[in-house]
Design a protein around this motif. Structure first.
Motif, PDB file in Angstrom:
ATOM      1  N   GLY A 714      26.356  31.591  66.266  1.00  0.00           N
ATOM      2  CA  GLY A 714      26.044  30.490  65.359  1.00  0.00           C
ATOM      3  C   GLY A 714      24.873  30.822  64.462  1.00  0.00           C
ATOM      4  N   LEU A 715      23.963  31.672  64.962  1.00  0.00           N
ATOM      5  CA  LEU A 715      22.832  32.073  64.121  1.00  0.00           C
ATOM      6  C   LEU A 715      23.300  32.903  62.931  1.00  0.00           C
ATOM      7  CD1 LEU A 715      20.135  33.036  66.784  1.00  0.00           C
ATOM      8  CD2 LEU A 715      20.447  30.862  65.591  1.00  0.00           C
ATOM      9  N   ASN A 716      24.407  33.624  63.089  1.00  0.00           N
ATOM     10  CA  ASN A 716      24.900  34.428  61.969  1.00  0.00           C
ATOM     11  C   ASN A 716      25.313  33.553  60.791  1.00  0.00           C
ATOM     12  OD1 ASN A 716      26.990  33.423  63.566  1.00  0.00           O
ATOM     13  ND2 ASN A 716      28.429  34.970  62.858  1.00  0.00           N
ATOM     14  N   ARG A 717      25.872  32.363  61.066  1.00  0.00           N
ATOM     15  CA  ARG A 717      26.268  31.468  59.972  1.00  0.00           C
ATOM     16  C   ARG A 717      25.048  30.845  59.299  1.00  0.00           C
ATOM     17  NH1 ARG A 717      29.823  31.223  64.074  1.00  0.00           N
ATOM     18  NH2 ARG A 717      32.059  31.392  63.599  1.00  0.00           N
ATOM     19  N   LEU A 718      24.051  30.479  60.100  1.00  0.00           N
ATOM     20  CA  LEU A 718      22.822  29.927  59.511  1.00  0.00           C
ATOM     21  C   LEU A 718      22.158  30.945  58.593  1.00  0.00           C
ATOM     22  CD1 LEU A 718      21.307  28.162  62.658  1.00  0.00           C
ATOM     23  CD2 LEU A 718      22.611  27.119  60.805  1.00  0.00           C
ATOM     24  N   ALA A 719      22.045  32.191  59.072  1.00  0.00           N
ATOM     25  CA  ALA A 719      21.414  33.225  58.247  1.00  0.00           C
ATOM     26  C   ALA A 719      22.254  33.556  57.024  1.00  0.00           C
ATOM     27  CB  ALA A 719      21.192  34.481  59.091  1.00  0.00           C
ATOM     28  N   ALA A 720      23.596  33.479  57.148  1.00  0.00           N
ATOM     29  CA  ALA A 720      24.463  33.782  56.000  1.00  0.00           C
ATOM     30  C   ALA A 720      24.301  32.741  54.901  1.00  0.00           C
ATOM     31  CB  ALA A 720      25.920  33.849  56.461  1.00  0.00           C
ATOM     32  N   ILE A 721      24.217  31.460  55.277  1.00  0.00           N
ATOM     33  CA  ILE A 721      23.998  30.417  54.266  1.00  0.00           C
ATOM     34  C   ILE A 721      22.660  30.648  53.552  1.00  0.00           C
ATOM     35  CG2 ILE A 721      23.583  27.949  53.949  1.00  0.00           C
ATOM     36  CD1 ILE A 721      26.481  28.561  54.349  1.00  0.00           C
ATOM     37  N   ALA A 722      21.624  30.985  54.322  1.00  0.00           N
ATOM     38  CA  ALA A 722      20.316  31.241  53.707  1.00  0.00           C
ATOM     39  C   ALA A 722      20.380  32.436  52.762  1.00  0.00           C
ATOM     40  CB  ALA A 722      19.277  31.479  54.799  1.00  0.00           C
ATOM     41  N   LEU A 723      21.135  33.467  53.117  1.00  0.00           N
ATOM     42  CA  LEU A 723      21.260  34.631  52.238  1.00  0.00           C
ATOM     43  C   LEU A 723      21.997  34.287  50.949  1.00  0.00           C
ATOM     44  CD1 LEU A 723      22.072  37.700  54.517  1.00  0.00           C
ATOM     45  CD2 LEU A 723      20.222  37.512  52.860  1.00  0.00           C
ATOM     46  N   LEU A 724      23.058  33.482  51.029  1.00  0.00           N
ATOM     47  CA  LEU A 724      23.831  33.139  49.836  1.00  0.00           C
ATOM     48  C   LEU A 724      22.993  32.386  48.826  1.00  0.00           C
ATOM     49  CD1 LEU A 724      27.247  32.094  51.421  1.00  0.00           C
ATOM     50  CD2 LEU A 724      26.778  34.137  50.075  1.00  0.00           C
ATOM     51  N   VAL A 725      22.052  31.577  49.301  1.00  0.00           N
ATOM     52  CA  VAL A 725      21.238  30.777  48.384  1.00  0.00           C
ATOM     53  C   VAL A 725      19.987  31.525  47.960  1.00  0.00           C
ATOM     54  CG1 VAL A 725      19.933  28.635  48.140  1.00  0.00           C
ATOM     55  CG2 VAL A 725      22.128  28.610  49.315  1.00  0.00           C
ATOM     56  N   LEU A 726      19.258  32.082  48.920  1.00  0.00           N
ATOM     57  CA  LEU A 726      17.968  32.711  48.607  1.00  0.00           C
ATOM     58  C   LEU A 726      18.108  34.161  48.157  1.00  0.00           C
ATOM     59  CD1 LEU A 726      15.986  31.270  51.640  1.00  0.00           C
ATOM     60  CD2 LEU A 726      15.908  30.494  49.268  1.00  0.00           C
ATOM     61  N   GLU A 727      19.178  34.864  48.589  1.00  0.00           N
ATOM     62  CA  GLU A 727      19.512  36.225  48.183  1.00  0.00           C
ATOM     63  C   GLU A 727      18.552  37.282  48.727  1.00  0.00           C
ATOM     64  OE1 GLU A 727      19.909  36.386  43.991  1.00  0.00           O
ATOM     65  OE2 GLU A 727      21.696  35.094  43.934  1.00  0.00           O
ATOM     66  N   GLU A 728      17.307  36.961  48.971  1.00  0.00           N
ATOM     67  CA  GLU A 728      16.336  37.931  49.485  1.00  0.00           C
ATOM     68  C   GLU A 728      16.353  37.898  51.019  1.00  0.00           C
ATOM     69  OE1 GLU A 728      12.547  37.143  47.848  1.00  0.00           O
ATOM     70  OE2 GLU A 728      13.209  37.300  45.753  1.00  0.00           O
ATOM     71  N   GLU A 729      16.295  39.089  51.625  1.00  0.00           N
ATOM     72  CA  GLU A 729      16.360  39.185  53.085  1.00  0.00           C
ATOM     73  C   GLU A 729      15.199  38.460  53.762  1.00  0.00           C
ATOM     74  OE1 GLU A 729      16.879  43.075  54.722  1.00  0.00           O
ATOM     75  OE2 GLU A 729      17.945  43.776  52.936  1.00  0.00           O
ATOM     76  N   GLU A 730      14.000  38.728  53.301  1.00  0.00           N
ATOM     77  CA  GLU A 730      12.834  38.162  53.968  1.00  0.00           C
ATOM     78  C   GLU A 730      12.833  36.642  53.879  1.00  0.00           C
ATOM     79  OE1 GLU A 730       7.985  38.845  54.169  1.00  0.00           O
ATOM     80  OE2 GLU A 730       9.224  39.968  52.739  1.00  0.00           O
ATOM     81  N   CYS A 731      13.227  36.083  52.733  1.00  0.00           N
ATOM     82  CA  CYS A 731      13.310  34.622  52.591  1.00  0.00           C
ATOM     83  C   CYS A 731      14.358  34.050  53.542  1.00  0.00           C
ATOM     84  CB  CYS A 731      13.633  34.259  51.149  1.00  0.00           C
ATOM     85  SG  CYS A 731      12.344  34.674  49.961  1.00  0.00           S
ATOM     86  N   ALA A 732      15.510  34.739  53.642  1.00  0.00           N
ATOM     87  CA  ALA A 732      16.537  34.263  54.564  1.00  0.00           C
ATOM     88  C   ALA A 732      16.054  34.337  56.012  1.00  0.00           C
ATOM     89  CB  ALA A 732      17.809  35.091  54.383  1.00  0.00           C
ATOM     90  N   PHE A 733      15.292  35.394  56.374  1.00  0.00           N
ATOM     91  CA  PHE A 733      14.744  35.513  57.735  1.00  0.00           C
ATOM     92  C   PHE A 733      13.831  34.343  58.058  1.00  0.00           C
ATOM     93  CE2 PHE A 733      10.908  36.876  60.026  1.00  0.00           C
ATOM     94  CZ  PHE A 733      11.439  37.074  61.284  1.00  0.00           C
ATOM     95  N   TRP A 734      12.916  34.014  57.144  1.00  0.00           N
ATOM     96  CA  TRP A 734      11.990  32.905  57.407  1.00  0.00           C
ATOM     97  C   TRP A 734      12.703  31.557  57.388  1.00  0.00           C
ATOM     98  CZ3 TRP A 734       7.819  33.862  59.848  1.00  0.00           C
ATOM     99  CH2 TRP A 734       7.128  35.058  59.650  1.00  0.00           C
ATOM    100  N   CYS A 735      13.791  31.452  56.636  1.00  0.00           N
ATOM    101  CA  CYS A 735      14.588  30.216  56.680  1.00  0.00           C
ATOM    102  C   CYS A 735      15.225  30.052  58.062  1.00  0.00           C
ATOM    103  CB  CYS A 735      15.658  30.260  55.598  1.00  0.00           C
ATOM    104  SG  CYS A 735      16.679  28.777  55.509  1.00  0.00           S
ATOM    105  N   LEU A 736      15.737  31.147  58.639  1.00  0.00           N
ATOM    106  CA  LEU A 736      16.306  31.081  59.989  1.00  0.00           C
ATOM    107  C   LEU A 736      15.226  30.729  61.012  1.00  0.00           C
ATOM    108  CD1 LEU A 736      18.800  31.538  61.764  1.00  0.00           C
ATOM    109  CD2 LEU A 736      18.176  33.961  61.891  1.00  0.00           C
ATOM    110  N   VAL A 737      14.033  31.292  60.849  1.00  0.00           N
ATOM    111  CA  VAL A 737      12.925  30.955  61.749  1.00  0.00           C
ATOM    112  C   VAL A 737      12.571  29.481  61.627  1.00  0.00           C
ATOM    113  CG1 VAL A 737      10.479  31.398  62.210  1.00  0.00           C
ATOM    114  CG2 VAL A 737      12.021  33.301  61.744  1.00  0.00           C
ATOM    115  N   ALA A 738      12.565  28.946  60.397  1.00  0.00           N
ATOM    116  CA  ALA A 738      12.220  27.541  60.194  1.00  0.00           C
ATOM    117  C   ALA A 738      13.220  26.617  60.883  1.00  0.00           C
ATOM    118  CB  ALA A 738      12.156  27.240  58.700  1.00  0.00           C
TER     119      ALA A 738
END
Length: 928
Positions: A714-738
């Protein structure tokens, strides 16, 4: 008879020609002359007159005198060589033109700039130039404000819109007067009176001819010659016979009779005489002239004898110049004809000669080609020598430039000396030494020169002031026209969106009808079922190639949305494909209908929003949804707001380097889930896409960041949504942490999923409170909703809702927290409550609940249900329910763990028992 066959256009242009009186000059009575002047005053003002147009190519490039005339019906500015020409040379479209005049240009010069070309014109005086510019501005404004005339009863429409149009024109005149005072009509230089003036003379007669429109020039010349013959013929007729001028109003109402020389179509074809070519050409000129009205039909034809004599003299001068130009044109055509005849004779001689003669001709041509080759080589050598000469001259020019620079430096030094001497002179003037008096003549000359310079400076200032005023008026009117065009474009776009939405609704209803018909027919095998299957396949197939081939998007539904998700997923079941297609059409229809009413104001509010700060206004905007262009910026701010106490520079890169040194235990499971992440998204299914590699690195970094969780499905889908919107890896990582560490409870993604189970029980209580009928219906058929809703909470609807609605949920979720997930879960059931209540079988209900989230099309309606219909929804109640259910769930989990431990202990204490008919592993190994 020839005068009776004259068409209205011909008679209207014949006003401009001089006519010979039958028996010498006549003096008109006083009453007729007074009626003539009254009719001239009563005639409507026409925008016409002579202007010089800059054009041409080669040696004949320069200023050409042209007669310009604005056609009120066609709303175009036509121009011809003279006012007597029947056909215009060309026209200028004023609808998208702008006007300009430069103060430093020659007096009377101005420009008309259209998207395709720039026309440079020159008037006789500055007053005439300003008059033309102001009138052209008003004509352009009238064009943009007049409604298009319908094909039926245009007069009534124009009559109804006339007062409003006149009022707008008067208002525009008043506004333009604020910038530039209206210019009075120059007498004799514009309008109908300008046609009676002599044609402006050019230095060369050939220079005034338009070689670009040579056919039109020949037609106009023949038309004028024929008109002169008719005028001379009617001038020597009997005194009692009416002239063509007097009979023109009656002939204008009669249709044009057919030419006697033209054969009847009903008869058999006959050879046409040579004179019919000229007649047909003249008739063509007449027909074309009907579309180019020069003057009003009510113009008077009565003139005094003195005016007639003056007109005849002008006619003689004009015809003399015309004759010279035509002779020059004939001379050019003769040369071209001689060259063509010579080439024809050479070709004929070659074809008629025998083989030996032909061989000799070919040899002669070969010798000529060799001679031309030698000439070409000589010219090439000459070109090289000229290039060398040019390089030498360039070197000399550079030396001269250096010399000029030295002279300029010397000049600057001399100017400094002059300035010092001037200062000394000024001091000398302030403290003049005793000296003899200066002669008065020198002082007077200095004063006159200074006054002359001041006059020149005043003229320049006045010219620039006039240019500035006109350009201000031009900018003012062009801005107003642009605003009106933008409003019309916006209205057309709204209409187009409305029609597209209606088309989507009709298409979705058509597909829904096919689906119901398919359900009604069942599995019957007949011709109708085969036809129905073909219709469904045609409706489901994508026609992207046809849309791209036509150069415009005819199909309103795109294959992929803005974030790469398939609008119509590739389901294996045809029924699900049909439902997905229906939903895609409905979603696009709602989007088009809400674009102007909802989307545009929302975009404007987001564009006007400055720095982001927590507020009630921001909360409402996030609930309504963030536009795509603002979503990355807003999400970065929301994530930073959540993890600012956890963030440290270089943390993400450090976690990645740790993963390169040691392999994480969850790396294998992460690799397996990468291929299962959003199979309907092109960014995660395309082999060349970089998103899978980014997702792998984000999940591995998080597994090192939070060892207690590591990785959970399930974490893979959360991180994928963050990547599609933010596009940057580090931003998507911190979005998953949040999401995992700040928004969701602590043990939401643990091995026991305790908080996730608690939220499912809380949702059951909230459904019983908000939707009691639905819960009673589901309880009656023993339907457990946790099988459906558990994944909603675990991945925040990532697999359930379409991207258009999903990202709006995430906009509010990242700001308000998990409370938004509860609101939307309740809203989804409320949205489809009636459909669920119609089902009376547990299996059908489970099948419907599997895909019923994909049937949600109206995001605005779902948002209103979530944030309005579900109120009150206090967070205090949510905490209390969570606490109560956790207290009941934890003993159950402990009991489950105890039973599990007892079972394992019992199993380990017992020796393995082998059935009699089965062999043990030891026996099998011994036999082997």
């Amino acid at each position: 008879m020839e005068g009776a066959q004259e068409n209205p256009a011909e008679s209207s242009s014949s006003v401009l020609r001089s006519e010979e009186p039958a028996r010498g000059p006549e003096v008109l009575p006083q009453e007729e002359s007074e009626s003539c002047s009254r009719s001239l005053e009563a005639a409507p003002k026409k925008l016409c007159g002579y202007l010089n147009k800059f054009g041409g190519k080669g040696p004949i490039r320069g200023w050409k005198s042209r007669w310009f005339f604005y056609d009120e019906k066609k709303r175009r500015l036509y121009y011809s060589r003279t006012a007597q020409d029947a056909n215009p040379l060309d026209s200028i479209d004023l609808s998208s033109a702008v006007f300009d005049c430069k103060a430093d240009a020659e007096e009377g010069t101005f420009e008309i700039k259209t998207p395709s070309r720039i026309i440079t014109l020159k008037a006789a005086t500055k007053q005439v130039m300003l008059y033309w510019l102001q009138q052209l501005q008003m004509k352009r404004w009238e064009f943009h404000n007049s409604p298009p005339a319908p094909p039926v009863a245009p007069d009534a429409t124009l009559a109804g819109n006339g007062p409003a149009l006149r009022l707008e024109l008067e208002q525009e005149e008043v506004e333009l007067e604020e910038f530039l005072c209206p210019v009075q009509t120059p007498p004799g230089l514009v309008g109908v009176a300008a046609a009676l003036q002599p044609v402006p003379a050019m230095p060369l007669a050939l220079q005034n001819i338009s070689l670009k429109h040579l056919g039109t020039e020949i037609q106009n010349t023949m038309y004028n010659i024929r008109g002169n013959r008719q005028a001379s013929g009617t001038g020597h007729g009997p005194p009692g016979e009416d002239s063509p001028l007097s009979g023109e109003p009656q002939r204008a109402e009669q249709p044009l009779p057919s030419d006697p020389s033209t054969p009847d179509p009903a008869d058999s074809p006959k050879p046409t005489p040579k004179s019919s070519l000229t007649t047909n050409l003249l008739q063509k000129a007449k027909r074309q002239n009907n579309t180019f009205p020069l003057f009003a039909e009510g113009l008077t034809r009565n003139r005094t004898a003195q005016e007639k004599v003056l007109a005849l003299e002008q006619q003689v001068l004009m015809l003399t110049k015309e004759l010279k130009s035509q002779k020059e044109l004939v001379r050019i055509l003769h040369k071209a004809l001689e060259a063509a005849q010579q080439e024809k004779r050479a070709s004929s001689a070659y074809l008629a000669a025998e083989d030996k003669d032909r061989l000799e001709l070919v040899r002669h041509q070969v010798r000529q080609i060799a001679e031309l080759g030698r000439r070409l080589e000589a010219l090439e050598r000459e070109r090289e020598s000229l290039a060398q000469t040019a390089s030498l001259q360039e070197q000399q020019v550079r030396e001269l430039q250096q010399h000029v620079q030295l002279l300029m430096d010397k000049n600057q030094a001399k100017q400094q000396v002059i300035c010092k001497l001037s200062e000394q002179v000024t001091q000398t003037f302030m403290h003049p030494p005793p000296q003899p008096s200066v002669p008065s003549g020198t002082a007077d000359r200095d004063v006159l020169s200074q006054q002359e310079k001041m006059e020149h400076l005043k003229d320049d200032i006045e010219a620039y002031r006039t240019q500035n005023r006109f350009l201000n008026s031009e900018i003012h009117q062009v801005t107003k026209i642009w605003r009106r065009v933008a409003e019309k474009e916006r209205a057309l776009l709204m209409k187009c969106a409305y029609l597209q939405a209606k088309n989507c609704q009709v298409e979705s209803k058509y597909l829904a009808g096919l689906r119901r018909l398919q359900e009604t027919m069942g599995g019957e095998a007949n011709d109708c079922s085969e036809l129905l299957r073909q219709l469904i396949q045609e409706a489901l197939q994508w026609e992207a190639s046809e849309a791209s081939a036509e150069g415009m998007e005819l199909s309103p539904v795109r294959e992929y949305d803005e974030y790469g998700f398939l609008t119509v997923p590739n389901y294996e079941m045809e029924d699900l494909k049909l439902l997905a297609k229906i939903q895609a059409l409905e979603v696009h229809s709602h989007h088009l209908l809400a674009h102007e009413a909802v989307e545009r104001p929302l975009r404007e509010r987001w564009a006007a929003l400055g720095d982001l700060t927590p507020s009630v206004e921001l909360k409402q905007l996030l609930r309504a949804g963030v536009p795509r262009e603002h979503r990355p910026r807003v999400w970065r701010w929301l994530v930073h707001l959540r993890v600012q106490h956890l963030w440290s520079p270089g943390c993400y890169q450090e976690l990645l380097s740790r993963g390169q040194v040691h392999e994480h235990p969850a790396a294998r499971q992460i690799e397996l889930d990468l291929n299962r992440t959003f199979p309907n998204n092109k960014h995660f299914t395309c082999p060349t896409s970089s998103y899978p590699d980014k997702l792998r690195r984000v999940l591995l970094a998080f597994s090192w960041q939070n060892p207690t969780i590591g990785y959970c499905q399930g974490l893979n889908r959360l991180a994928a949504i963050a990547l599609l919107v933010l596009e940057e890896e580090e931003c998507a990582f911190w979005c998953l942490v949040a999401i995992v560490e700040t928004i969701m409870p602590a043990d939401y993604y643990s091995k026991t999923l305790t908080s996730s189970q608690v939220d499912q029980r809380v949702l059951q209580d909230l459904l019983s409170e908000k939707l009691p009928r639905l819960m009673a219906h589901l309880a009656q058929h023993r339907v457990d909703l946790s099988f459906i809703t558990f994944n909603w909470f675990l991945v925040v609807f990532a697999d359930s809702l379409i991207s258009n609605i999903l990202l709006r949920v995430w906009d509010a979720f990242l700001y308000e927290g998990i409370k938004v997930v509860f609101r939307y879960a309740l809203a989804i059931f409320k949205y489809n409550e009636e459909e669920i209540l119609r089902l009376h079988d547990g299996l059908e209900i489970y099948q419907y609940l599997r895909f019923f989230t994909k049937t949600i099309c109206n995001s605005q309606k779902l948002m209103n249900i979530a944030f309005n219909d579900m109120n009150p929804f206090p967070m205090k109640q949510l905490r209390q329910l969570r606490t109560a259910h956790r207290e009941r769930l934890e003993p159950e989990l402990r009991e489950l763990e105890r039973l599990k431990a007892e079972y394992l202990e019992t199993r380990n204490s017992q020796a393995p028992v082998v059935p009699e008919d089965c062999a043990s592993e030891d026996e099998v190994e011994g036999e082997a």
